[in-house]
Design an enzyme around this catalytic site. Sequence first.
Site, short mmCIF file in Angstrom:
data_model
loop_
_atom_site.label_atom_id
_atom_site.label_comp_id
_atom_site.label_asym_id
_atom_site.label_seq_id
_atom_site.Cartn_x
_atom_site.Cartn_y
_atom_site.Cartn_z
N PHE A 1 40.94 42.00 43.75
CA PHE A 1 40.01 40.88 43.50
C PHE A 1 39.82 40.60 42.02
CE2 PHE A 1 35.73 41.76 41.83
CZ PHE A 1 35.79 43.14 41.66
N LYS A 2 40.11 41.57 41.15
CA LYS A 2 39.88 41.36 39.72
C LYS A 2 40.70 40.18 39.19
CE LYS A 2 38.09 45.85 38.52
NZ LYS A 2 38.17 46.53 39.83
N ASP A 3 41.81 39.85 39.87
CA ASP A 3 42.63 38.72 39.43
C ASP A 3 41.85 37.41 39.40
OD1 ASP A 3 44.93 40.26 39.18
OD2 ASP A 3 45.61 39.86 41.22
#
Length: 478
Positions: free
Chosen positions: A119-121
């Site tokens: 999810f950090k993307d």
Amino acid sequence: MTAFMEKMRYISTRGGMPPKTFSEILLSGLSPDGGLAMPETYPQITAVELASWRNLNYQSLAYEIMSRFIDDIPASDLRGIIDRTYTIDAFGSEEITPLKTLEPGFHILGLSNGPTLAFKDIAMQFLGNLFEYTLAKTGQELNILGATSGDTGSSAEYAMRGKHGIRVFMLSPLGKMSRFQTAQMFSLQDENIYNLAIRGVFDDCQDIVKAVSNDHAFKLDHHIGTVNSINWARIVAQIVYYFKGYFAATSANHEQVSFAVPSGNFGNICAGHVARMMGLPIKHLILATNENDVLDEFFRTGLYRPRTTKETQHTSSPSMDISKASNFERFIFDLTGRDSAKVKVLWQAVDKGNAFDLTATPLWEKVKAFGLISGTSNHTGRIATIRRIYQKYNVLVDPHTADGLTVGLAYRELDIPLICLETALPAKFAESITEAIGHEPSRPAGFENLEDMPQRFVVKEADVNVIKAFIAERTTSV
Ligand SMILES: *Cc1c(COP(=O)(O)O)cnc(C)c1O
């Protein structure tokens, strides 16, 4: 119509920073007083606005939300940055964060379809384009220095690769990451990405980054910056998918939902907290920790007791292995009614490695009003959840998402839709998946032969001066 526009200004949780614009806080990490940047007030979303946002696509919704916080970049430029970031090409679908319904009232929000499958993307890809835009305007350059044990480093590298004016120097412990994670980072051939494999453990890498950051002359000279999870722009980008998930799981704006969030540094759930403060009808924000339960302990008992690195366990949901939660200070700022003097006192204790206890104070009573509840998952629980969700719904989840599901289901209320945030894809964690279901997860297209690709990295001793020299040789001093 009035020509007067209220400008968004940012202040520090510890009260020691004159109000600044978004662009002024973008490239800095901590505020000069050691606190974290926060908007002076949260934009309030009216019922009419919320209704008009329901059918927007991801990019338009992102623009509506982000422009409330980022008001010193021309509208068309911000829209351009958003459109360049949230593409089908980068995130695999038009929805960007697709909602998967397992059964009525029980959903998983897919946040992990970006280039590094975590999810950090979602925030980091935006940050890459935003940094490039900002640097081009001022003619500056930025050298990002970071330490990683996996997700953050690869997400930063994939966001910054090929970006003009930006270099990334990423330290990782030699031989300590999974083969998949190592290959993901080291296979990048971009000239502006430097992978430094350090003879040591993750803490050695982090100590080097801290030592360089404390050398203010070197830092200024070589335009050193970071992309850690306290960056406010990352929080802003994450607010968007709470709205998107809400609209996807409901049919009208009087409905409430609850979100379950696998948590480490309190970054993801902090964005949910802000969305709720803006007026999104969220009943509960269900915080899930792994065995490193510093946040669960607080929300159950009122005691915030950061751990030492020695006390921090290595678990099978490794991206949640934290000893203290950097973004938690933002929540406490709101909890105290934005009393920066109080926050300063509390974090004087934290910065010395001490705990604080709100149990016997009036603040503890107020926590409930923020909708936050919590629970802890462990290895047995997450493996069982992966197996159960697979058998019952034919859906495979990763160990971090499984922590969120474990705790989220324990708190599920039958009349309130539950949205569990998926924070990584199972392909990244083959070992735990095999333990749960007896075979390896399949990989998304393009990742089949990742470990066979040529790798680009250098091995270095865990020595600050060696790393400084490496950086100095590759950057222009001013
Ligand atoms: C970073 C990360 C988390 C924790 O998110 P925070 O914002 O630090 O709370 C959870 N799961 C995965 C897969 C992550 O990479």
